[in-house]
Design a protein around this motif. Structure first.
Motif, PDB file in Angstrom:
ATOM      1  N   ILE A  23      -3.012 -35.666   2.432  1.00  0.00           N
ATOM      2  CA  ILE A  23      -1.727 -36.284   1.802  1.00  0.00           C
ATOM      3  C   ILE A  23      -1.897 -37.827   1.835  1.00  0.00           C
ATOM      4  N   ILE A  24      -1.698 -38.329   0.884  1.00  0.00           N
ATOM      5  CA  ILE A  24      -1.323 -39.867   0.732  1.00  0.00           C
ATOM      6  C   ILE A  24      -0.275 -40.245   0.207  1.00  0.00           C
ATOM      7  N   ASP A  25       0.945 -40.777   0.836  1.00  0.00           N
ATOM      8  CA  ASP A  25       1.959 -41.260   0.285  1.00  0.00           C
ATOM      9  C   ASP A  25       3.053 -40.122  -0.519  1.00  0.00           C
ATOM     10  N   GLY A  26       2.737 -38.908  -0.159  1.00  0.00           N
ATOM     11  CA  GLY A  26       3.525 -37.791  -0.653  1.00  0.00           C
ATOM     12  C   GLY A  26       2.920 -36.997  -1.669  1.00  0.00           C
ATOM     13  N   ASN A  27       1.568 -37.416  -1.910  1.00  0.00           N
ATOM     14  CA  ASN A  27       0.603 -36.723  -2.954  1.00  0.00           C
ATOM     15  C   ASN A  27      -0.380 -36.017  -2.147  1.00  0.00           C
ATOM     16  N   VAL A  28      -0.771 -34.878  -2.711  1.00  0.00           N
ATOM     17  CA  VAL A  28      -1.996 -33.995  -2.223  1.00  0.00           C
ATOM     18  C   VAL A  28      -3.382 -34.285  -3.042  1.00  0.00           C
ATOM     19  N   TYR A  29      -4.418 -34.535  -2.304  1.00  0.00           N
ATOM     20  CA  TYR A  29      -5.621 -34.807  -2.878  1.00  0.00           C
ATOM     21  C   TYR A  29      -6.529 -33.746  -2.252  1.00  0.00           C
ATOM     22  N   GLU A  30      -7.402 -33.179  -3.164  1.00  0.00           N
ATOM     23  CA  GLU A  30      -8.561 -32.265  -2.609  1.00  0.00           C
ATOM     24  C   GLU A  30      -9.557 -32.878  -2.638  1.00  0.00           C
ATOM     25  N   MET A  31     -10.324 -33.233  -1.513  1.00  0.00           N
ATOM     26  CA  MET A  31     -11.289 -34.169  -1.257  1.00  0.00           C
ATOM     27  C   MET A  31     -12.804 -33.322  -0.825  1.00  0.00           C
ATOM     28  N   SER A  32     -12.819 -32.066  -0.931  1.00  0.00           N
ATOM     29  CA  SER A  32     -13.941 -31.376  -0.773  1.00  0.00           C
ATOM     30  C   SER A  32     -15.209 -31.664  -1.537  1.00  0.00           C
ATOM     31  N   GLY A  33     -14.868 -31.989  -2.862  1.00  0.00           N
ATOM     32  CA  GLY A  33     -16.146 -32.535  -3.809  1.00  0.00           C
ATOM     33  C   GLY A  33     -16.273 -33.971  -3.563  1.00  0.00           C
ATOM     34  N   ASP A  36     -19.335 -36.194   0.089  1.00  0.00           N
ATOM     35  CA  ASP A  36     -20.727 -36.836  -0.033  1.00  0.00           C
ATOM     36  C   ASP A  36     -20.817 -38.345  -0.591  1.00  0.00           C
ATOM     37  N   GLU A  37     -19.558 -38.449  -1.468  1.00  0.00           N
ATOM     38  CA  GLU A  37     -19.775 -39.668  -2.198  1.00  0.00           C
ATOM     39  C   GLU A  37     -18.778 -40.808  -1.418  1.00  0.00           C
ATOM     40  N   HIS A  38     -17.921 -40.319  -0.380  1.00  0.00           N
ATOM     41  CA  HIS A  38     -16.801 -41.211   0.209  1.00  0.00           C
ATOM     42  C   HIS A  38     -17.954 -42.452   0.901  1.00  0.00           C
ATOM     43  N   ILE A  44     -15.141 -39.146   8.391  1.00  0.00           N
ATOM     44  CA  ILE A  44     -13.571 -39.840   8.310  1.00  0.00           C
ATOM     45  C   ILE A  44     -12.730 -38.626   7.565  1.00  0.00           C
ATOM     46  N   LEU A  45     -13.141 -38.347   6.210  1.00  0.00           N
ATOM     47  CA  LEU A  45     -12.441 -37.325   5.516  1.00  0.00           C
ATOM     48  C   LEU A  45     -12.290 -36.067   6.083  1.00  0.00           C
ATOM     49  N   LYS A  46     -13.354 -35.431   6.888  1.00  0.00           N
ATOM     50  CA  LYS A  46     -13.411 -34.307   7.383  1.00  0.00           C
ATOM     51  C   LYS A  46     -12.217 -34.390   8.734  1.00  0.00           C
ATOM     52  N   ARG A  47     -12.137 -35.610   9.121  1.00  0.00           N
ATOM     53  CA  ARG A  47     -11.137 -35.544  10.353  1.00  0.00           C
ATOM     54  C   ARG A  47      -9.669 -35.627  10.110  1.00  0.00           C
ATOM     55  N   VAL A  48      -9.407 -36.301   8.846  1.00  0.00           N
ATOM     56  CA  VAL A  48      -7.909 -36.196   8.264  1.00  0.00           C
ATOM     57  C   VAL A  48      -7.661 -35.030   7.440  1.00  0.00           C
ATOM     58  N   GLY A  49      -8.743 -34.109   7.294  1.00  0.00           N
ATOM     59  CA  GLY A  49      -8.434 -32.836   6.591  1.00  0.00           C
ATOM     60  C   GLY A  49      -7.234 -32.097   6.973  1.00  0.00           C
TER      61      GLY A  49
END
Length: 84
Positions: A23-33, A36-38, A44-49
């Motif tokens: 969640i970022i500012d009330g919006n939901v993002y799907e980050m699994s894809g 590897d690009e981050h 870090i993404l896995k930590r905030v999942g």
């Protein structure tokens, strides 16, 4: 209209295998894809999942980063739930 996603649904999607929601500012993002690009790495993404990552996001990014990826990664907004 954007899909409404509950906080519990976000919490359930806390790994790449389950679909990594943040969640970022009330919006939901799907980050699994995107893990590897981050540029900051997958860790870090896995930590905030499954959590609200607004504070961490704004600490390291500006609005242009959100605008660049929003269309690709945003899947909905956080559903307002009644408080009892």
């Amino acid at each position: 209209m954007s899909k409404q996603i509950s906080a519990n649904e976000v919490k359930e999607h806390n790994t790449v295998e389950k679909g990594l929601y943040i969640i970022i500012d009330g919006n939901v993002y799907e980050m699994s894809g995107f893990v590897d690009e981050h540029p900051g790495g997958a860790k870090i993404l896995k930590r905030v999942g499954g959590k609200d990552a607004s504070k961490q996001f704004w600490k390291y990014h500006n609005e242009s980063v959100l605008k660049k990826y929003q269309e690709r990664l945003k899947i909905g907004s956080l559903k307002e739930e009644a408080k009892l």
